[in-house]
Design an enzyme around this catalytic site. Structure first.
Site, PDB file in Angstrom:
ATOM      1  N   ARG A  93       5.685 -22.443  51.846  1.00  0.00           N
ATOM      2  CA  ARG A  93       4.961 -21.244  52.253  1.00  0.00           C
ATOM      3  C   ARG A  93       5.175 -20.990  53.731  1.00  0.00           C
ATOM      4  NH1 ARG A  93       0.893 -20.345  55.241  1.00  0.00           N
ATOM      5  NH2 ARG A  93       0.343 -22.532  55.410  1.00  0.00           N
ATOM      6  N   CYS A  94       5.309 -19.717  54.082  1.00  0.00           N
ATOM      7  CA  CYS A  94       5.267 -19.334  55.494  1.00  0.00           C
ATOM      8  C   CYS A  94       4.311 -18.163  55.632  1.00  0.00           C
ATOM      9  CB  CYS A  94       6.646 -19.040  56.069  1.00  0.00           C
ATOM     10  SG  CYS A  94       7.550 -17.747  55.261  1.00  0.00           S
ATOM     11  N   SER A  95       3.658 -18.085  56.794  1.00  0.00           N
ATOM     12  CA  SER A  95       2.560 -17.144  56.998  1.00  0.00           C
ATOM     13  C   SER A  95       2.986 -15.708  57.228  1.00  0.00           C
ATOM     14  CB  SER A  95       1.714 -17.594  58.192  1.00  0.00           C
ATOM     15  OG  SER A  95       1.260 -18.897  57.975  1.00  0.00           O
ATOM     16  N   THR A  96       4.155 -15.509  57.828  1.00  0.00           N
ATOM     17  CA  THR A  96       4.573 -14.148  58.149  1.00  0.00           C
ATOM     18  C   THR A  96       5.940 -13.861  57.549  1.00  0.00           C
ATOM     19  OG1 THR A  96       5.696 -14.734  60.205  1.00  0.00           O
ATOM     20  CG2 THR A  96       3.335 -14.250  60.355  1.00  0.00           C
ATOM     21  N   GLN A 145       9.034 -15.171  59.447  1.00  0.00           N
ATOM     22  CA  GLN A 145       9.410 -16.583  59.340  1.00  0.00           C
ATOM     23  C   GLN A 145      10.357 -16.775  58.156  1.00  0.00           C
ATOM     24  OE1 GLN A 145       5.390 -18.123  59.031  1.00  0.00           O
ATOM     25  NE2 GLN A 145       5.480 -18.902  61.132  1.00  0.00           N
TER      26      GLN A 145
END
Length: 190
Positions: free
Chosen positions: A8-11, A14
């Protein structure tokens, strides 16, 4: 016994490449890696995580590169841990494998989750402090209005005549009805 990976990445800016490669290096097949892109760890609505949790079976191992990729709060880690325990699934954080049904595994999850939540809270606090400093310096102005000052004045004039509906004004100025209402409301509150 299979390894199921989650990244998972937040933005959206990324990239998941490094996490995918790390999961692959840990023995997770590429077709068994589930991802969420642009979703924070505090958001429990993560379709990729739900797919990964649905894919694991008794004896499998859910693999994540770091705990903060899985969750950012103690309650979230506990909920995921409970799901894994109920299914008879282990969790691998990098190369280390932990069994959520084991008392030491539970303690480990709680300690690491506490640090992950603490780190997320520190980040929020620093962000709020930075925004307050920027606001005090006059550098944060918020979102710019869609209409220029001149357009706003013209919109008000046209509205006061009563010849144009809100929908007409939205169409004339190529904005949404909500923008027209906000513009009119700003005039009243000023």
């Amino acid at each position: 016994m299979e390894k199921i990976g989650y990244a998972r990445c937040s933005t959206y800016s990324q990239d998941l490449t490094a996490q995918r490669q790390a999961l692959s290096d840990l023995g997770v097949r590429k077709d068994r890696i589930y991802t969420d892109h642009g979703l924070t760890g505090t958001n429990r609505e993560r379709p990729g995580l739900e797919q990964a949790l649905a894919a694991v079976r008794k004896g499998d191992t859910l693999v994540v590169t770091k705990l903060d990729r899985l969750a950012r709060s103690v309650p979230d880690v506990r909920a995921i841990s409970d799901q894994l325990e109920a299914k008879g699934v282990k969790l691998a954080l990098g190369a280390a494998i932990y069994d959520p049904s084991d008392p030491m595994g539970k303690m480990f999850f709680n300690i690491v989750a506490t640090f992950a939540e603490f780190e997320a809270d520190l980040l929020k606090m620093r962000t709020r402090e930075g925004m307050a400093i920027a606001k005090a310096k006059g550098k944060m102005r918020g979102k710019k209005p869609k209409l220029t000052e001149k357009q706003q004045k013209e919109l008000h004039k046209m509205h006061k005549t009563g010849d144009h509906s809100i929908s007409d004004l939205a169409e004339i100025f190529s904005v949404s009805r909500a923008t027209v209402y906000r513009t009119l409301q700003r005039d009243q509150s000023a």
